[in-house]
Every structure is written in C-alpha cells, then in structure tokens.
Design a protein around this motif. Structure first.
Motif, PDB file in Angstrom:
ATOM      1  N   GLU A 125       0.810  -1.217   0.000  1.00 34.18           N
ATOM      2  CA  GLU A 125       0.000   0.000   0.000  1.00 34.18           C
ATOM      3  C   GLU A 125       0.846   1.270   0.000  1.00 34.18           C
ATOM      4  OE1 GLU A 125      -3.738   0.044   2.373  1.00 34.18           O
ATOM      5  OE2 GLU A 125      -3.038  -1.919   3.072  1.00 34.18           O
ATOM      6  N   LEU A 126       1.950   1.276   0.725  1.00 32.92           N
ATOM      7  CA  LEU A 126       2.789   2.480   0.749  1.00 32.92           C
ATOM      8  C   LEU A 126       3.441   2.734  -0.597  1.00 32.92           C
ATOM      9  CD1 LEU A 126       4.499   2.302   4.257  1.00 32.92           C
ATOM     10  CD2 LEU A 126       2.494   3.634   3.547  1.00 32.92           C
ATOM     11  N   GLU A 127       3.704   1.659  -1.333  1.00 33.48           N
ATOM     12  CA  GLU A 127       4.227   1.820  -2.692  1.00 33.48           C
ATOM     13  C   GLU A 127       3.142   2.372  -3.601  1.00 33.48           C
ATOM     14  OE1 GLU A 127       6.392  -0.817  -6.245  1.00 33.48           O
ATOM     15  OE2 GLU A 127       5.461  -1.824  -4.523  1.00 33.48           O
ATOM     16  N   SER A 128       1.938   1.812  -3.519  1.00 30.96           N
ATOM     17  CA  SER A 128       0.834   2.285  -4.359  1.00 30.96           C
ATOM     18  C   SER A 128       0.462   3.723  -4.050  1.00 30.96           C
ATOM     19  CB  SER A 128      -0.390   1.379  -4.153  1.00 30.96           C
ATOM     20  OG  SER A 128      -0.120   0.049  -4.556  1.00 30.96           O
ATOM     21  N   ALA A 129       0.583   4.103  -2.773  1.00 23.55           N
ATOM     22  CA  ALA A 129       0.230   5.470  -2.368  1.00 23.55           C
ATOM     23  C   ALA A 129       1.311   6.475  -2.725  1.00 23.55           C
ATOM     24  CB  ALA A 129      -0.024   5.506  -0.861  1.00 23.55           C
ATOM     25  N   GLY A 130       2.427   5.998  -3.250  1.00 23.35           N
ATOM     26  CA  GLY A 130       3.500   6.902  -3.621  1.00 23.35           C
ATOM     27  C   GLY A 130       4.335   7.387  -2.451  1.00 23.35           C
ATOM     28  N   TRP A 131       4.216   6.715  -1.310  1.00 17.56           N
ATOM     29  CA  TRP A 131       5.002   7.127  -0.142  1.00 17.56           C
ATOM     30  C   TRP A 131       6.485   6.884  -0.391  1.00 17.56           C
ATOM     31  CZ3 TRP A 131       3.737   9.879   4.051  1.00 17.56           C
ATOM     32  CH2 TRP A 131       4.630   9.914   5.124  1.00 17.56           C
ATOM     33  N   LEU A 132       6.799   5.680  -0.903  1.00 24.87           N
ATOM     34  CA  LEU A 132       8.165   5.333  -1.291  1.00 24.87           C
ATOM     35  C   LEU A 132       8.102   4.326  -2.432  1.00 24.87           C
ATOM     36  CD1 LEU A 132      10.003   4.855   2.143  1.00 24.87           C
ATOM     37  CD2 LEU A 132      10.488   6.628   0.449  1.00 24.87           C
ATOM     38  N   PRO A 133       9.076   4.333  -3.331  1.00 26.21           N
ATOM     39  CA  PRO A 133       9.112   3.330  -4.397  1.00 26.21           C
ATOM     40  C   PRO A 133       9.890   2.094  -3.949  1.00 26.21           C
ATOM     41  CG  PRO A 133      10.852   4.903  -4.740  1.00 26.21           C
ATOM     42  CD  PRO A 133      10.119   5.352  -3.488  1.00 26.21           C
ATOM     43  N   ARG A 134       9.728   0.997  -4.686  1.00 28.42           N
ATOM     44  CA  ARG A 134      10.580  -0.166  -4.441  1.00 28.42           C
ATOM     45  C   ARG A 134      11.948   0.112  -5.049  1.00 28.42           C
ATOM     46  NH1 ARG A 134       9.884  -5.057  -2.598  1.00 28.42           N
ATOM     47  NH2 ARG A 134       7.609  -4.978  -2.788  1.00 28.42           N
ATOM     48  N   LEU A 135      12.988  -0.109  -4.278  1.00 31.21           N
ATOM     49  CA  LEU A 135      14.343   0.138  -4.757  1.00 31.21           C
ATOM     50  C   LEU A 135      14.749  -0.885  -5.805  1.00 31.21           C
ATOM     51  CD1 LEU A 135      16.090   0.909  -1.338  1.00 31.21           C
ATOM     52  CD2 LEU A 135      15.171   2.540  -3.004  1.00 31.21           C
ATOM     53  N   ASP A 136      15.609  -0.481  -6.695  1.00 30.89           N
ATOM     54  CA  ASP A 136      16.139  -1.370  -7.723  1.00 30.89           C
ATOM     55  C   ASP A 136      17.153  -2.303  -7.072  1.00 30.89           C
ATOM     56  OD1 ASP A 136      17.434  -2.606  -9.844  1.00 30.89           O
ATOM     57  OD2 ASP A 136      17.519  -0.796 -11.071  1.00 30.89           O
TER      58      ASP A 136
END
Length: 239
Positions: free
Chosen positions: A214-225
C-alpha cells in the motif's frame, strides 16, 4: 508411535516436517508455491473480515513460526493470542498515542499524508498475535550469540516471517503494528519486564490482497532497484 501419528508439543507435525532418513527434494511446483507466497505477502491494515480463524489453521501457522531458525537453537519466542476486545482496545489506544507522536515528526504535506494512511487493523482483525523474545531462555551463554548478543532478537524476527508466509499460504492477512510503545504491550498483555515484545501482529481473513504494498501504491516510497543494493566482495562494488 508411527510417523503418521507423530506429534510435537506444538501439535501435529506436517508431513513435510517429519524426520525421515532421506534427502528432502523440493519439486518445481512446491518451489513456485514458496515464491508465490513471498511475492504475494502484504502488510494488511484495512481489509480484515470478522470471520474466525479455525483452530487447526492457527495451529499450523504457529507451528511454522516455531520452526523458524534460532541462534543456538534457543527458540526464544512465545506467542500471545489476543481475542479479548478490551485488551485490543488498550493496544489500539497505545497505537493512537504513538501515531500522534509520529505524525508530529513529519512536516508539511507529508504529515497530512501520513495521517490519512490506515496503518493498523487492531480492532478489525479477529486475532492479534504478540511474538516475544525471552533473552535468558537458555542461560547467559548461547552458541552463536557470544559476539553479537542481539542475535536472539533476530531469531524472533525469523519466527515473525515464518508465521507471515505461512499465514499467506493459508490465505490469511497479517499486519505488523510497529507504531506502539513496548510498555503498552507489556502492560496490556501482562508481559514480564525481562521479556521483549518483538511484534504485535493483526491476523485474519481479508476481503482483498493488494497487488502492490500500500505504501508503494500510495507513492510514499518506491521499491528500490535490487541492482543498486548488490555489492561484490566489498561495499560499493555493485553493478
């Protein structure tokens, strides 16, 4: 007793955990199922259903947690199952206090975005599970903990992860409530002073598992490469 009737203190031992004089091979379908559970696991907050968890299902995920790796085989964990609404309410109140404190640490728009996030399901989930660490369980000297005394805490976190993946395989959602002070858990759950609460987990069936955290979808933080996080032999020598 035959292997078919073998039991442990934690309940019936799953067939794949029973000790037999053979090399245990993992089939491709079994391997794929493990990875599916890993990538489909989510931190669940607002999607819990009130449906009760059958005792045998709860026993299976606790057995999985109890089979986590532990330094020196000390097995430092205990599991407190929380169903009493009054106890849940005390933990919820503790969350609200810590939540307000956390909001004050953010600034501007980010503070308001934080306040709008749903970060727990304490009252909505049918069962809470507090996983603790008894740091004195097998005495002051533990194999593997002599150089790094915090290894027993890490072992308890392994139990958390085992439970989480087993729960996902049972189509149960789990949410880790980290925004709560330890003393709240000590008081609400009657945990002795020398025992460390490691995780309070909300557990239950859910209406939906989200495709992404959810935090990724909400734009809080992205998944790191991942490529930026891999080093070869020494720090800073990644791709």
């Amino acid at each position: 007793m035959s292997s078919a009737g073998a039991r442990s203190d934690a309940g019936p031992i799953p067939i794949f955990c029973r000790r037999e004089p053979r090399v245990l091979q993992i089939s491709q379908s079994e391997r794929d199922a493990v990875y599916k559970a890993i990538f489909a696991r989510r931190d669940v907050r607002g999607e819990f259903l009130p449906d009760p968890i059958p005792d045998e299902v709860l026993q299976r995920i606790l057995t999985a947690a109890h089979h986590a790796p532990s330094v020196g085989f000390m097995q430092p964990w205990d599991f407190i199952l929380v169903r009493d609404p009054a106890v849940k309410r005390r933990i919820k109140d503790g969350f609200e206090t810590a939540h307000r404190e956390a909001a004050a640490l953010f600034e501007g728009d980010r503070r308001e975005r934080y306040r709008q996030l749903k970060l727990e399901g304490i009252l909505e989930s049918p069962v809470g599970i507090c996983i603790t660490c008894d740091r004195a369980r097998t005495g002051p000297v533990v194999i593997g903990r002599t150089a790094n005394p915090e290894m027993d805490l890490y072992s308890s976190v392994c139990a958390v992860q085992n439970l989480w993946l087993a729960a996902r395989a049972e189509n149960l959602g789990v949410g880790w409530v980290s925004i709560v002070h330890r003393e709240v858990l000590h008081e609400a759950l009657g945990i002795p002073a020398q025992i460390v609460p490691v995780a309070y987990l909300c557990v239950g069936y859910v209406s939906v598992f989200h495709d992404r955290p959810e935090l990724e979808s909400a734009g809080w933080l992205p998944r790191l490469d991942l490529r930026t996080l891999i080093h070869h032999d020494v720090w800073g020598s990644g791709v």
